[in-house]
Design an enzyme around this catalytic site. Structure first.
Site, PDB file in Angstrom:
ATOM      1  N   HIS A  15       0.832  -1.210   0.000  1.00 52.07           N
ATOM      2  CA  HIS A  15       0.000   0.000   0.000  1.00 52.07           C
ATOM      3  C   HIS A  15       0.867   1.260   0.000  1.00 52.07           C
ATOM      4  CE1 HIS A  15      -3.507   2.490   1.357  1.00 52.07           C
ATOM      5  NE2 HIS A  15      -2.549   3.173   1.979  1.00 52.07           N
ATOM      6  N   GLU A  16       1.843   1.320   0.901  1.00 53.49           N
ATOM      7  CA  GLU A  16       2.649   2.534   1.038  1.00 53.49           C
ATOM      8  C   GLU A  16       3.553   2.756  -0.167  1.00 53.49           C
ATOM      9  OE1 GLU A  16       1.862   4.563   3.156  1.00 53.49           O
ATOM     10  OE2 GLU A  16       0.736   3.349   4.596  1.00 53.49           O
TER      11      GLU A  16
ATOM     12  N   HIS B 167       1.966   4.593  -2.809  1.00 54.07           N
ATOM     13  CA  HIS B 167       2.074   6.052  -2.683  1.00 54.07           C
ATOM     14  C   HIS B 167       3.412   6.534  -3.254  1.00 54.07           C
ATOM     15  CE1 HIS B 167      -1.595   6.489  -0.506  1.00 54.07           C
ATOM     16  NE2 HIS B 167      -1.188   5.868   0.587  1.00 54.07           N
TER      17      HIS B 167
END
Length: 663
Positions: free
Chosen positions: A574-575, A578
């Site tokens: 997920h990170e 980003h």
């Protein structure tokens, strides 16, 4: 001649080498399929107080009444049990004496006299002892009425004992001496002196309960000795149909076999008095069905049609079965039954106890949950602390979105990307061994699998390990990254910290968002955060300008970590999304047409983050499509994560080309 052979071999070798050079090297990489790449869908229940606490009360509400019904049914059973284990040694011969051990349960409130016994010895039959029991039934027992014998401390479930029989012999086959010898019946298979087999052979048959229990005789003081009246109880119908299928008439002639050594009641001078007709002996069939526990009851007689009248009774038992040798006991049991069986309060007590414990635990856990909620129980993916995008980033995303609509540049955007990657393991002194090499390898593997469909791979350049309490809690993020960061702006640096907290003054979502709570006892306040690409960074920018670039991840979220629901590596996926320029699927948290969301066309409009792993969710029912609960950029639990969309894959490649490649 030899030169020609050599020349021919040389040509063949050259042709083979040419063919080999034309072949492409075979790849050892597994096929990119859901099965080979371990992307098959899976389901795992998400255990939360909301789902678990009601289960305690449901189990309690169901089990307690069931236990009450079982106890009530057991209380309706009437029975009398008389222990006659010591009759042959303690009962008098000239009068009746009280039986020391007995129990009785009847409907009648009338008190009954204790059972009595006496014994008689038959000197003409090798001193056989006959035990006579006198007992009282204060009220009529409704049919059916059953008579059992009960043994304790007799282990019919012993492995060697259970296996000690020959099924073919019991089914009637005349199994030969050589076949029986050395078979399952050992050590009671054959008589080697007489060269004959035992029928039936084995330990089970040899230990057959051989007390002869007579029918209950009604004691009428006005009747003469010649007018004996019995309560008829038959020995027929006590075996199951499956028992009768096991034992058939034998093909042996009685002079070909010997009775088991303990069958003195059936033998004379070591041979059978007559054919034992085991296929008609239901008591033997019942015995051969071995019990699972050392204390058990076996049916001996029954009366299915007539009630047992209230009266005083006597029963004569020929006492042959010695239980004192192994510290056991034997009893007779006369009992009725209900639709739920005989008297057995244990099941009812067990159900009531389990139901009560569940209700008490449910109440205690509910109170504990209300007074002090567990941060991990309530924790959501809402602990991503990546900062909201700035105006420059959104402006660049809008430009890329316009470019992506032009097919002219699509070929360049489809090119695969390899990202140089460094893993830094930052541990506190107390948790210096928390992150293992297996966890690191698993995290890299799941990272590769998750981005493979997007055409992005990660080339791990190295792993560094550091023990620093201050860095492990992210108390000095700048100093840590200044000391540890590797490579240029296009190099991904991931810092796995054992006590990760948000940097002082850091924006973004911290623990406390969407139902999660902030608790000082929680070692970490965030699961992770990454920096979004910075459009202002160029190839000539000094390293100090982007020293904080990278991802900070709570180490417990790595595969094999201790953070339940979030320990499959999903946080890093997920990170890093980003870091590659993706926003949350619920960006803007609005269903309004003015909300651009994550600026990607193939992710449905979504106004709220996802908690756990719901089957489906639609936070914007007036917009097309359901919420992307399986998307890596939502807040779902790790087990729910499955994919990036093609649009997200194209966006990450576009941002790479625009903001990281060559820098």
């Amino acid at each position: 001649m030899s030169q020609e052979v050599t020349r021919a071999e040389s040509i063949e070798e050259q042709e083979r080498a040419r063919e080999d050079s034309d072949k492409k090297p075979k790849s050892r990489r597994p096929a990119n399929t859901a099965f080979r790449q371990q992307r098959l869908k899976a389901w795992q229940p998400i255990l939360t107080p909301k789902s678990v606490l009601p289960l305690f009360f449901i189990v309690g509400v169901i089990f307690a009444p069931i236990g009450g019904v079982l106890l009530w049914a057991s209380s309706l059973v009437q029975e009398i049990s008389i222990d006659y284990s010591d009759c042959s040694s303690k009962a008098p011969t000239d009068s009746y004496a009280s039986v020391p051990h007995y129990s009785a349960t009847f409907k009648s409130s009338k008190s009954i006299s204790a059972p009595t016994w006496r014994k008689s010895i038959n000197e003409s039959d090798s001193g056989t002892v006959t035990c006579t029991l006198l007992f009282e039934v204060p009220n009529e027992l409704p049919a059916p009425v059953f008579m059992y014998y009960r043994l304790t401390n007799f282990y019919q479930n012993h492995r060697r004992y259970v296996q000690s029989l020959d099924l073919n012999q019991l089914k009637g086959d005349a199994v030969s001496y050589n076949t029986i010898k050395g078979g399952a019946c050992d050590p009671l298979a054959v008589n080697e002196t007489a060269k004959k087999v035992y029928y039936p052979c084995g330990l089970i048959a040899n230990s057959f309960f051989n007390d002869t229990i007579g029918m209950p005789r009604i004691l009428d003081p006005n009747a003469s000795e010649n007018e004996k009246q019995y309560y008829e109880m038959t020995t027929k119908g006590i075996a199951w149909d499956s028992d009768k299928e096991l034992i058939k008439g034998t093909k042996y002639k009685m002079d070909e076999v010997l009775p088991p050594p303990n069958w003195v009641w059936a033998s004379q001078d070591g041979v059978y008095k007559e054919d034992p007709n085991l296929h008609e002996n239901e008591a033997f069939m019942v015995w051969m069905r071995t019990a699972g526990l050392p204390s058990f009851s076996k049916l001996s007689r029954r009366n299915d049609t007539h009630a047992m009248p209230a009266a005083k009774y006597s029963i004569e038992i020929v006492d042959r079965f010695n239980v004192t040798e192994y510290d056991g006991t034997k009893s007779i049991l006369i009992s009725t039954r209900t639709v739920l069986g005989g008297k057995n309060p244990f099941m009812g007590i067990a159900y009531v106890v389990v139901g009560g414990i569940c209700v008490v635990l449910g109440a205690l856990f509910t109170i504990a949950h209300l007074v002090r909620p567990s941060p991990f129980a309530l924790q959501k993916r809402g602990t991503c602390a990546t900062e909201d995008p700035g105006a420059d980033f959104l402006h660049e995303v809008a430009r890329l979105q316009s470019d992506e609509a032009n097919p002219a540049g699509s070929q360049a955007r489809e090119a695969p990307i390899e990202i140089e990657t460094w893993f830094h393991i930052i541990s506190s002194k107390s948790e210096s061994t928390q992150v293992t090499d297996d966890m690191i390898n698993s995290q890299l593997s799941i990272l590769q699998q998750s981005y493979a469909d997007s055409g992005i791979s990660y080339q791990l350049q190295g792993v560094t390990r550091h023990v620093n309490d201050k860095w492990a809690s992210n108390a000095d993020d700048t100093a840590m990254k200044t000391a540890l960061r590797k490579g240029s702006y296009r190099t991904l640096n991931v810092y796995f910290q054992t006590n990760l907290k948000a940097s002082p003054g850091q924006a973004g979502r911290a623990l406390g968002y969407r139902g999660a709570v902030t608790n000082n006892d929680l070692a970490s306040s965030v699961l992770g955060f990454c920096t979004l690409p910075d459009p202002s960074v160029n190839a000539s920018s000094p390293a100090s300008h982007y020293v904080k670039d990278g991802c900070n991840i709570l180490a417990n979220t790595m595969p094999g970590g201790s953070l339940d629901l979030y320990n499959r590596g999903g946080t890093a996926i997920h990170e890093i999304g980003h870091w590659n320029g993706l926003l949350h699927t619920f960006q803007g948290e609005s269903c309004s047409a003015d909300n651009a969301g994550d600026h990607i066309s193939d992710t449905p409009q979504q106004s709220t983050p996802t908690d756990g792993c719901p089957e489906q969710k639609d936070s914007c029912p007036d917009s097309p499509g359901l919420d992307a609960v399986h998307n890596f950029m939502d807040y779902s639990s790790d087990v729910c994560y499955e994919r990036f969309t093609p649009g997200q894959g194209e966006r990450m490649r576009s941002i790479w080309m625009s903001m990281r490649e060559g820098k």
